[in-house]
Design a protein around this motif. Structure first.
Motif, PDB file in Angstrom:
ATOM      1  N   GLU A  93       1.008  -1.286  -0.533  1.00 43.28           N
ATOM      2  CA  GLU A  93      -0.212   0.010   0.485  1.00 43.28           C
ATOM      3  C   GLU A  93       0.885   1.276  -0.159  1.00 43.28           C
ATOM      4  N   TYR A  94       1.646   1.542   0.833  1.00 40.51           N
ATOM      5  CA  TYR A  94       3.076   2.222   0.810  1.00 40.51           C
ATOM      6  C   TYR A  94       3.466   2.333  -0.728  1.00 40.51           C
ATOM      7  N   GLU A  95       3.976   1.384  -0.873  1.00 42.36           N
ATOM      8  CA  GLU A  95       4.471   2.230  -2.645  1.00 42.36           C
ATOM      9  C   GLU A  95       3.589   2.070  -3.386  1.00 42.36           C
ATOM     10  N   GLY A  96       3.002   2.031  -3.140  1.00 44.85           N
ATOM     11  CA  GLY A  96       1.588   2.184  -4.085  1.00 44.85           C
ATOM     12  C   GLY A  96       1.220   3.584  -4.179  1.00 44.85           C
ATOM     13  N   LEU A  97       1.316   4.278  -3.327  1.00 42.44           N
ATOM     14  CA  LEU A  97       0.841   5.798  -2.816  1.00 42.44           C
ATOM     15  C   LEU A  97       2.247   6.833  -3.598  1.00 42.44           C
ATOM     16  N   GLU A  98       3.302   5.546  -3.882  1.00 40.22           N
ATOM     17  CA  GLU A  98       4.434   6.660  -4.290  1.00 40.22           C
ATOM     18  C   GLU A  98       4.005   7.136  -5.700  1.00 40.22           C
ATOM     19  N   GLU A  99       4.344   7.184  -6.889  1.00 42.11           N
ATOM     20  CA  GLU A  99       2.973   7.635  -7.899  1.00 42.11           C
ATOM     21  C   GLU A  99       2.501   8.910  -7.359  1.00 42.11           C
ATOM     22  N   GLU A 100       1.367   9.063  -6.536  1.00 39.27           N
ATOM     23  CA  GLU A 100       1.088   9.902  -6.062  1.00 39.27           C
ATOM     24  C   GLU A 100       1.528  10.469  -5.410  1.00 39.27           C
ATOM     25  N   PHE A 101       2.030  10.677  -4.687  1.00 36.59           N
ATOM     26  CA  PHE A 101       3.038  11.830  -3.973  1.00 36.59           C
ATOM     27  C   PHE A 101       3.672  12.767  -4.921  1.00 36.59           C
ATOM     28  N   SER A 102       4.544  11.470  -6.105  1.00 37.80           N
ATOM     29  CA  SER A 102       5.394  11.909  -6.818  1.00 37.80           C
ATOM     30  C   SER A 102       4.554  13.221  -7.706  1.00 37.80           C
ATOM     31  N   MET A 103       3.769  12.870  -8.512  1.00 41.36           N
ATOM     32  CA  MET A 103       2.968  13.715  -9.079  1.00 41.36           C
ATOM     33  C   MET A 103       2.503  15.045  -8.357  1.00 41.36           C
ATOM     34  N   VAL A 104       1.889  14.877  -6.831  1.00 47.20           N
ATOM     35  CA  VAL A 104       1.342  15.861  -6.041  1.00 47.20           C
ATOM     36  C   VAL A 104       3.483  16.821  -5.818  1.00 47.20           C
ATOM     37  N   ALA A 105       3.861  16.577  -5.599  1.00 46.15           N
ATOM     38  CA  ALA A 105       4.978  16.880  -6.272  1.00 46.15           C
ATOM     39  C   ALA A 105       5.949  17.732  -6.869  1.00 46.15           C
ATOM     40  N   SER A 106       5.328  16.740  -7.935  1.00 47.52           N
ATOM     41  CA  SER A 106       5.665  17.245  -9.477  1.00 47.52           C
ATOM     42  C   SER A 106       4.764  18.858  -9.475  1.00 47.52           C
ATOM     43  N   LEU A 107       3.798  18.934  -9.116  1.00 44.39           N
ATOM     44  CA  LEU A 107       2.315  20.252  -9.298  1.00 44.39           C
ATOM     45  C   LEU A 107       2.652  21.305  -8.210  1.00 44.39           C
ATOM     46  N   ILE A 108       3.275  21.076  -7.118  1.00 47.51           N
ATOM     47  CA  ILE A 108       3.941  22.200  -6.302  1.00 47.51           C
ATOM     48  C   ILE A 108       5.323  22.762  -6.945  1.00 47.51           C
ATOM     49  N   GLU A 109       5.850  21.505  -7.619  1.00 43.29           N
ATOM     50  CA  GLU A 109       6.841  21.968  -7.943  1.00 43.29           C
ATOM     51  C   GLU A 109       7.153  23.515  -9.227  1.00 43.29           C
ATOM     52  N   ALA A 110       5.896  22.938 -10.371  1.00 43.73           N
ATOM     53  CA  ALA A 110       6.412  23.939 -11.507  1.00 43.73           C
ATOM     54  C   ALA A 110       5.046  24.892 -10.624  1.00 43.73           C
ATOM     55  N   ARG A 111       4.258  25.034 -10.484  1.00 48.24           N
ATOM     56  CA  ARG A 111       3.746  26.551  -9.865  1.00 48.24           C
ATOM     57  C   ARG A 111       4.594  27.177  -8.718  1.00 48.24           C
ATOM     58  N   SER A 112       5.951  26.496  -7.822  1.00 45.62           N
ATOM     59  CA  SER A 112       6.821  27.540  -7.331  1.00 45.62           C
ATOM     60  C   SER A 112       7.784  27.911  -8.630  1.00 45.62           C
ATOM     61  N   ARG A 113       8.423  26.812  -9.556  1.00 49.16           N
ATOM     62  CA  ARG A 113       8.815  27.566 -10.732  1.00 49.16           C
ATOM     63  C   ARG A 113       8.544  28.500 -11.699  1.00 49.16           C
ATOM     64  N   ALA A 114       6.941  28.518 -11.799  1.00 50.89           N
ATOM     65  CA  ALA A 114       6.410  29.555 -12.007  1.00 50.89           C
ATOM     66  C   ALA A 114       6.231  30.684 -11.028  1.00 50.89           C
ATOM     67  N   GLY A 115       6.496  30.598  -9.976  1.00 51.63           N
ATOM     68  CA  GLY A 115       6.569  31.478  -9.130  1.00 51.63           C
ATOM     69  C   GLY A 115       4.970  32.370  -9.029  1.00 51.63           C
ATOM     70  N   LEU A 116       4.604  31.050  -9.143  1.00 50.61           N
ATOM     71  CA  LEU A 116       2.725  31.859  -9.209  1.00 50.61           C
ATOM     72  C   LEU A 116       1.908  31.310  -7.699  1.00 50.61           C
TER      73      LEU A 116
END
Length: 84
Positions: free
Chosen positions: A9-32
């Motif tokens: 179950e924990y390993e199954g969440l890895e993809e979701e955590f990765s996507m969430v981190a990518s969303l936040i990183e994209a927004r931060s990089r854009a300064g928005l």
């Protein structure tokens, strides 16, 4: 992590955590802010907060809109599964 079911179950969440981190990183990089991304996507800040919170799996169309709003390029990659 010794319990096989817990580990699976924990390993199954890895993809979701990765996507969430990518969303936040994209927004931060854009300064928005979430509000600014929401305006660019014609939605609300609450929707962006839910996307970044990982409470549900967004559609590809939503991810494309998010990418455009943050000046990013959406790339989906299929990689070989790692055998355990």
């Amino acid at each position: 992590m010794k319990d096989p079911e817990y580990k699976r179950e924990y390993e199954g969440l890895e993809e979701e955590f990765s996507m969430v981190a990518s969303l936040i990183e994209a927004r931060s990089r854009a300064g928005l802010t979430q509000e600014e991304v929401a305006k660019r996507m014609n939605t609300t800040q609450a929707v962006i907060a839910r996307l970044e919170g990982g409470t549900h799996m967004p559609s590809t169309r939503t991810l494309e809109k998010f990418a455009k709003a943050t000046g990013s390029r959406l790339r989906i990659v299929f990689e070989p599964a790692v055998s355990h």
